[in-house]
Scaffold this motif. Sequence first.
Motif, PDB file in Angstrom:
ATOM      1  N   VAL A 269      15.166   7.069  47.352  1.00 10.98           N
ATOM      2  CA  VAL A 269      15.033   8.346  46.644  1.00 10.98           C
ATOM      3  C   VAL A 269      13.908   8.262  45.610  1.00 10.98           C
ATOM      4  CG1 VAL A 269      16.184   9.955  45.076  1.00 10.98           C
ATOM      5  CG2 VAL A 269      17.420   9.042  47.059  1.00 10.98           C
ATOM      6  N   GLN A 270      13.799   7.104  44.936  1.00 11.55           N
ATOM      7  CA  GLN A 270      12.717   6.909  43.984  1.00 11.55           C
ATOM      8  C   GLN A 270      11.367   6.919  44.694  1.00 11.55           C
ATOM      9  OE1 GLN A 270      12.992   6.611  40.462  1.00 11.55           O
ATOM     10  NE2 GLN A 270      10.812   7.029  40.754  1.00 11.55           N
ATOM     11  N   TRP A 271      11.303   6.301  45.868  1.00 15.74           N
ATOM     12  CA  TRP A 271      10.059   6.313  46.655  1.00 15.74           C
ATOM     13  C   TRP A 271       9.652   7.744  46.981  1.00 15.74           C
ATOM     14  CZ3 TRP A 271       9.546   8.550  51.418  1.00 15.74           C
ATOM     15  CH2 TRP A 271       8.310   8.383  52.041  1.00 15.74           C
ATOM     16  N   ALA A 284      -4.020  10.240  47.220  1.00 21.89           N
ATOM     17  CA  ALA A 284      -3.753   9.864  48.604  1.00 21.89           C
ATOM     18  C   ALA A 284      -2.575   8.883  48.659  1.00 21.89           C
ATOM     19  CB  ALA A 284      -4.983   9.231  49.231  1.00 21.89           C
ATOM     20  N   LEU A 285      -1.747   9.032  49.698  1.00 15.28           N
ATOM     21  CA  LEU A 285      -0.640   8.098  49.884  1.00 15.28           C
ATOM     22  C   LEU A 285      -1.172   6.750  50.359  1.00 15.28           C
ATOM     23  CD1 LEU A 285       2.010  10.355  51.681  1.00 15.28           C
ATOM     24  CD2 LEU A 285       2.016   9.621  49.294  1.00 15.28           C
ATOM     25  N   GLU A 286      -0.530   5.682  49.922  1.00 12.49           N
ATOM     26  CA  GLU A 286      -0.919   4.348  50.368  1.00 12.49           C
ATOM     27  C   GLU A 286      -0.445   4.128  51.808  1.00 12.49           C
ATOM     28  OE1 GLU A 286       0.605   1.519  47.627  1.00 12.49           O
ATOM     29  OE2 GLU A 286      -0.277   2.509  45.873  1.00 12.49           O
ATOM     30  N   LYS A 287      -0.997   3.117  52.451  1.00 12.18           N
ATOM     31  CA  LYS A 287      -0.663   2.846  53.854  1.00 12.18           C
ATOM     32  C   LYS A 287       0.826   2.590  54.019  1.00 12.18           C
ATOM     33  CE  LYS A 287      -2.051  -0.006  57.782  1.00 12.18           C
ATOM     34  NZ  LYS A 287      -2.921  -1.116  58.253  1.00 12.18           N
ATOM     35  N   ASP A 288       1.434   1.893  53.070  1.00 12.48           N
ATOM     36  CA  ASP A 288       2.859   1.600  53.152  1.00 12.48           C
ATOM     37  C   ASP A 288       3.696   2.870  53.066  1.00 12.48           C
ATOM     38  OD1 ASP A 288       5.120  -0.443  53.073  1.00 12.48           O
ATOM     39  OD2 ASP A 288       5.516   0.702  51.240  1.00 12.48           O
ATOM     40  N   ASP A 289       3.207   3.853  52.328  1.00 11.71           N
ATOM     41  CA  ASP A 289       3.949   5.107  52.191  1.00 11.71           C
ATOM     42  C   ASP A 289       4.027   5.870  53.508  1.00 11.71           C
ATOM     43  OD1 ASP A 289       4.436   4.790  49.458  1.00 11.71           O
ATOM     44  OD2 ASP A 289       2.494   5.653  48.913  1.00 11.71           O
ATOM     45  N   GLU A 290       3.055   5.680  54.374  1.00 10.75           N
ATOM     46  CA  GLU A 290       3.006   6.418  55.631  1.00 10.75           C
ATOM     47  C   GLU A 290       3.727   5.698  56.770  1.00 10.75           C
ATOM     48  OE1 GLU A 290      -1.152   6.935  56.180  1.00 10.75           O
ATOM     49  OE2 GLU A 290      -1.283   8.629  54.782  1.00 10.75           O
TER      50      GLU A 290
END
Length: 513
Positions: A269-271, A284-290
């Motif tokens: 939920v925090q993520w 921009a979202l980081e690679k790990d976020d995607e």
Amino acid sequence: MADTKSHPLVFILAGAFVSYILYTRITLYRSRQRFIAAHNCKPCEHTFNKDPILGLDVLRASTINHKKGTILEANRQRFFRFKSYTFRSRVITQPLIITAEPENIKTILSLKFKDYSFGQRKVSFKPLLGDGIFNADGERWANSRHLLRPNFAREQVADLDAFERHFKLMLKHIPRDGSTFDLQELFFRLTIDTATEFLFNHSTNSLRMMDQDDSNEDTIFAKAFTVAQADVIKRSRYGVFNMFRKGSEGRDAIRICHEYVDKWVDDAVQWREDADAKIKSGKALEKDDERYVFIRELAKQTNDKQRIRDELINILLAGRDTTASLLSNMFFEITKQPAIWAKLRDEVAQLGGRTPTYEELRNLKYLKWCMNESLRMHPVVPANSRFAIRDTVLPLGGGPSGTSPLFVPRGTIVGYSTYSMHRRPDLYGADSTTYKPERWESRRPGWEYLPFNGGPRICLGQQYALTEAGYVTVRLVQEFATLESRDAGPWVESLTLTVCSANGTKVGLGAAS
């Protein structure tokens, strides 16, 4: 004087109440008689309980058979004794109908799906499973299925690299000199490790820490999950008498499970909140976020932490137990027939020693037959039930031969035995109790084969389970030339929410050259 004058009013009220009860009962009786006549229903003439009031003999038989590990087989024998695949019973005030008829099961799970709910089962399962998909009815269930379905697309269940990583850890605990060990224990460790990685993006790593200190939170959770699951079964079996059971160990285990999962829910939920903030600020979202992560996908759809936790625990239960039970039961049977292992080795040899792709795995026919036959002989969920929420009808079970429609009054529990149905000689031949993969060469099953439930509630994760079980089997075939049984006895049931071998899967494996 006032008390005396009030007596006629008391009698009038009491008379009115009795009259109302009689009126409602007579009205219900007449409407049911019309319903029964309209559907040409006949009474079920086969009864399993001599005590017509409390059904204590049924409880006693169930207790004895549970201790002996013969609940499933005893039930199957009742069908043979009655010469009918539907009978009725009673426990305390609860009427029961038990069936192993494909048409009846199809009616319960599909054709008249809305006539049934889980009933009191939800109460027993709720302490651990909450209102997750396996313990929800109606709109809540529909919402859960809508929430979870996208997470079982092919690209998610076909992550063979994850299976390979955990398989290699399991391989370290398999003796290569042919000495005896319990393969079932390793399968259950493997599947909780892969399931937790798939769900939480964090594995319990029970295989990695098998020979290390067991006081870390991952190991504690893995053990607690087993205890919590057993507690759910006890609640269900005790029914109304569960209030007299202490159950402190089970409650502690459930608390440990919830606290462990809550930690990963909080992180997810925090993520989501951090990701939303990045998008809102134009970053921009980081690679790990995607990257795809099951728990994060749930957090994208809801920020209800308890809802996410309930769904995760429900899927974890299925992800660990169904696959581990399938593998354990299948290898128990294969070890008894060396020719089956030889045929598997011949088929897998076409891979040339390399790990299979998802498509190659699906095209290994004999492997598929072996899994099908295991799920027939030992369906991982061997029995289930539904609660009739309105008067309804089953197509079979009425009359002396059990071939007439059967009336099911509202408030009746209808249990169905997949285990018994899968072993019917009229459906699978005289060798129906023999493990024979070749029977699947030309068979195209319908409702007489139900390894993953059916109808609207058919298991979402069946491809995940079959993919993992198939992959692990292929890799064991590649690593070991010989497989020997080290258990001279027959398969004996260990029945919880799923069923596996009570004696484990004791084997000896000889390394391939």
